[in-house]
Structures are given as structure tokens and as C-alpha cells.
Design a protein around this motif. Structure first.
Motif, PDB file in Angstrom:
ATOM      1  N   ILE A 237       0.849  -1.202   0.000  1.00  0.00           N
ATOM      2  CA  ILE A 237       0.000   0.000   0.000  1.00  0.00           C
ATOM      3  C   ILE A 237       0.882   1.248   0.000  1.00  0.00           C
ATOM      4  CG2 ILE A 237      -1.663   1.330   1.369  1.00  0.00           C
ATOM      5  CD1 ILE A 237      -2.926  -1.036  -0.001  1.00  0.00           C
ATOM      6  N   GLY A 238       1.933   1.258   0.817  1.00  0.00           N
ATOM      7  CA  GLY A 238       2.812   2.430   0.910  1.00  0.00           C
ATOM      8  C   GLY A 238       3.540   2.730  -0.383  1.00  0.00           C
ATOM      9  N   PHE A 239       4.035   1.704  -1.055  1.00  0.00           N
ATOM     10  CA  PHE A 239       4.775   1.923  -2.298  1.00  0.00           C
ATOM     11  C   PHE A 239       3.848   2.473  -3.386  1.00  0.00           C
ATOM     12  CE2 PHE A 239       6.548   0.531  -6.377  1.00  0.00           C
ATOM     13  CZ  PHE A 239       7.806   1.104  -6.295  1.00  0.00           C
ATOM     14  N   VAL A 240       2.697   1.872  -3.533  1.00  0.00           N
ATOM     15  CA  VAL A 240       1.761   2.337  -4.565  1.00  0.00           C
ATOM     16  C   VAL A 240       1.281   3.756  -4.252  1.00  0.00           C
ATOM     17  CG1 VAL A 240      -0.532   1.923  -5.557  1.00  0.00           C
ATOM     18  CG2 VAL A 240       1.050   0.028  -5.248  1.00  0.00           C
ATOM     19  N   THR A 241       0.999   4.037  -2.984  1.00  0.00           N
ATOM     20  CA  THR A 241       0.540   5.372  -2.595  1.00  0.00           C
ATOM     21  C   THR A 241       1.642   6.403  -2.798  1.00  0.00           C
ATOM     22  OG1 THR A 241      -0.935   4.388  -0.970  1.00  0.00           O
ATOM     23  CG2 THR A 241      -0.456   6.715  -0.713  1.00  0.00           C
ATOM     24  N   ALA A 242       2.867   6.073  -2.376  1.00  0.00           N
ATOM     25  CA  ALA A 242       3.979   7.010  -2.536  1.00  0.00           C
ATOM     26  C   ALA A 242       4.219   7.332  -4.011  1.00  0.00           C
ATOM     27  CB  ALA A 242       5.243   6.441  -1.904  1.00  0.00           C
ATOM     28  N   MET A 243       4.184   6.326  -4.856  1.00  0.00           N
ATOM     29  CA  MET A 243       4.385   6.570  -6.287  1.00  0.00           C
ATOM     30  C   MET A 243       3.223   7.356  -6.896  1.00  0.00           C
ATOM     31  SD  MET A 243       7.352   5.518  -7.060  1.00  0.00           S
ATOM     32  CE  MET A 243       7.265   5.689  -8.817  1.00  0.00           C
TER      33      MET A 243
ATOM     34  N   VAL B 157       1.172   9.562  -5.325  1.00  0.00           N
ATOM     35  CA  VAL B 157       1.246  10.962  -4.894  1.00  0.00           C
ATOM     36  C   VAL B 157       2.418  11.659  -5.580  1.00  0.00           C
ATOM     37  CG1 VAL B 157       1.658  12.468  -2.905  1.00  0.00           C
ATOM     38  CG2 VAL B 157       0.080  10.555  -2.715  1.00  0.00           C
ATOM     39  N   GLU B 158       3.517  10.954  -5.751  1.00  0.00           N
ATOM     40  CA  GLU B 158       4.668  11.549  -6.429  1.00  0.00           C
ATOM     41  C   GLU B 158       4.343  11.881  -7.877  1.00  0.00           C
ATOM     42  OE1 GLU B 158       9.188  10.177  -7.429  1.00  0.00           O
ATOM     43  OE2 GLU B 158       8.428   9.796  -5.416  1.00  0.00           O
ATOM     44  N   LEU B 159       3.625  11.003  -8.555  1.00  0.00           N
ATOM     45  CA  LEU B 159       3.231  11.287  -9.943  1.00  0.00           C
ATOM     46  C   LEU B 159       2.205  12.410 -10.018  1.00  0.00           C
ATOM     47  CD1 LEU B 159       2.988   7.664 -11.400  1.00  0.00           C
ATOM     48  CD2 LEU B 159       4.660   9.419 -12.010  1.00  0.00           C
TER      49      LEU B 159
ATOM     50  N   GLN C  56       5.842  15.390  -5.294  1.00  0.00           N
ATOM     51  CA  GLN C  56       6.508  15.414  -3.987  1.00  0.00           C
ATOM     52  C   GLN C  56       7.263  14.109  -3.759  1.00  0.00           C
ATOM     53  OE1 GLN C  56       3.377  15.918  -1.149  1.00  0.00           O
ATOM     54  NE2 GLN C  56       3.269  18.147  -1.405  1.00  0.00           N
ATOM     55  N   ASP C  57       8.449  14.235  -3.182  1.00  0.00           N
ATOM     56  CA  ASP C  57       9.172  13.019  -2.827  1.00  0.00           C
ATOM     57  C   ASP C  57       8.576  12.425  -1.554  1.00  0.00           C
ATOM     58  OD1 ASP C  57      10.098  14.786  -0.941  1.00  0.00           O
ATOM     59  OD2 ASP C  57      12.219  14.360  -1.259  1.00  0.00           O
ATOM     60  N   ILE C  58       9.059  11.258  -1.165  1.00  0.00           N
ATOM     61  CA  ILE C  58       8.461  10.525  -0.048  1.00  0.00           C
ATOM     62  C   ILE C  58       8.634  11.272   1.279  1.00  0.00           C
ATOM     63  CG2 ILE C  58      10.458   9.079   0.471  1.00  0.00           C
ATOM     64  CD1 ILE C  58       8.441   6.740   0.747  1.00  0.00           C
TER      65      ILE C  58
ATOM     66  N   SER D 114      15.706  14.963  -4.591  1.00  0.00           N
ATOM     67  CA  SER D 114      14.400  15.395  -5.105  1.00  0.00           C
ATOM     68  C   SER D 114      13.577  14.175  -5.439  1.00  0.00           C
ATOM     69  CB  SER D 114      14.578  16.272  -6.363  1.00  0.00           C
ATOM     70  OG  SER D 114      15.144  15.490  -7.403  1.00  0.00           O
ATOM     71  N   ALA D 115      12.369  14.411  -5.955  1.00  0.00           N
ATOM     72  CA  ALA D 115      11.476  13.309  -6.320  1.00  0.00           C
ATOM     73  C   ALA D 115      12.085  12.488  -7.449  1.00  0.00           C
ATOM     74  CB  ALA D 115      10.115  13.851  -6.739  1.00  0.00           C
ATOM     75  N   LEU D 116      11.724  11.222  -7.475  1.00  0.00           N
ATOM     76  CA  LEU D 116      12.245  10.307  -8.485  1.00  0.00           C
ATOM     77  C   LEU D 116      11.719  10.660  -9.865  1.00  0.00           C
ATOM     78  CD1 LEU D 116      13.920   7.716  -8.943  1.00  0.00           C
ATOM     79  CD2 LEU D 116      11.818   6.422  -8.658  1.00  0.00           C
ATOM     80  N   VAL D 117      10.461  11.022  -9.946  1.00  0.00           N
ATOM     81  CA  VAL D 117       9.819  11.307 -11.234  1.00  0.00           C
ATOM     82  C   VAL D 117       9.816  12.780 -11.530  1.00  0.00           C
ATOM     83  CG1 VAL D 117       7.724  11.017 -12.598  1.00  0.00           C
ATOM     84  CG2 VAL D 117       8.377   9.287 -10.956  1.00  0.00           C
TER      85      VAL D 117
END
Length: 181
Positions: free
Chosen positions: A93-99, A101-103, A107-109, A178-181
Motif C-alpha cells: 500500500i505504501g509503495f503504490v501510494t507514494a508513487m 502521490v509523487e506522480l 513530492q518526494d516521499i 528530489s522526487a524520483l519522477v
């Protein structure tokens, strides 16, 4: 003469004997009342008389399934079923949510956690932990609920990869700044 003596031996000894060139199918027929289980050829197994036929042994019953321990310390033990399942589900859940929100926001994690992510994290943690622990305390195993496509092993591996992915995402964003994307 030799063939007829050989045939007589078969009748007196009580076995079916193959004689080349004589009889239908090259075999003499001997009534079962005269058979004494003598093997003339040596390559056939002796037959037990029909009256002493032994029934096949009964099939063994499968061993009973081990009882699932449902105590708090059993479920949450280091090698118990709870910790890896719960951590894996939270990581997925955390990985999918973090990605997501980042997209959506860029924002980075670390920014996500600082900008109000802690209450969401705690709420999700409590909800998923309870949803995972209640069936375990009732004795329901994840293996019993596995299907063809969604297996308990697939869930474990997906959770492990999500844990690694979440750590790799945080490390990459920390190093990059910074953010990955």
C-alpha cells in the motif's frame, strides 16, 4: 511322444504349459481344480490359489492437520505468520501510494510524510494490522484462502519486493535530493 509326456506332466502337476506347435495358442488348458501352482517355464510368477486371496491393505488415513496456534505471542512471534504478512501488505500500500502521490503532485516521499502523511500512515497501519490479525486470531490461515492466481506465496513475494522498493525509493530520493519522477 515327448510332447504328450510333457502335456501329461502339465495335467498331473496342474499348471498351464506352453508347448510349441501343439494346441490352440500353443498352450494346453488345465482345469483350475487340477492346478498346484507349479511353474515350468520359470518366467511366470506363481499364482496363489483363489481361495486364499488376500484383500488389499486398507489405505492409510491422512494425518490430521496441525492445529493453528492463535495466541498473541504465537501470531506475532518473529517466525509467526503475522509480522511478514502485515509488513508486506503495508509496504505494498505504501509503495503504490507514494508513487501515486509523487506522480500526481511531484513530492518526494519525505515531503509526503512532512506534509500531513503521518496521520494517513498511522490510520492505514492500524486498519491493515487489525484486518490481518483478526482472521489469524480466529485460526484462519492464508494458505486456506489461496486461489489459483492469488496464492499466499505470491502475496509474500509481492510484499517482499514492495518492502525493497519502498526502501530503494526512499534511498534514491535521499541521494538524488528530489522526487524520483
Amino acid at each position: 511322444m515327448a510332447a504328450s509326456c510333457y502335456g501329461m506332466a502339465a495335467i498331473s502337476c496342474g499348471s498351464s504349459v506352453t508347448v510349441r506347435g501343439f494346441g490352440v495358442g500353443n498352450q494346453f488348458f488345465v482345469p483350475s481344480s487340477l492346478k498346484r501352482n507349479v511353474n515350468f517355464r520359470g518366467d511366470e510368477q506363481e499364482q496363489a490359489p483363489a481361495s486364499s486371496a488376500v484383500p488389499p491393505p486398507p489405505k492409510p488415513t491422512p494425518p490430521p492437520k496441525p492445529k493453528v496456534k492463535t495466541g498473541f505471542s504465537d501470531v506475532l512471534a518473529f517466525s509467526g505468520p503475522g509480522p511478514e504478512r502485515i509488513n508486506g501488505r503495508l509496504a505494498m500500500i505504501g509503495f503504490v501510494t507514494a508513487m501515486g502521490v509523487e506522480l500526481a503532485n511531484g513530492q518526494d516521499i519525505f515531503s509526503q510524510v512532512q506534509n500531513g502523511g503521518i496521520p494517513w500512515f498511522l490510520g492505514t497501519t492500524v486498519l491493515l494490522s487489525l484486518a490481518s490479525l483478526i482472521p489469524m486470531f480466529k485460526g484462519v490461515t492464508v494458505e486456506s484462502k489461496s486461489g489459483d492466481l492469488m496464492t499466499s506465496d505470491a502475496e509474500l513475494w509481492n510484499g517482499r519486493f514492495a518492502m525493497l522498493g519502498l526502501v530503494a525509493l526512499a534511498f534514491t530520493e535521499y541521494v538524488k535530493g528530489s522526487a524520483l519522477v
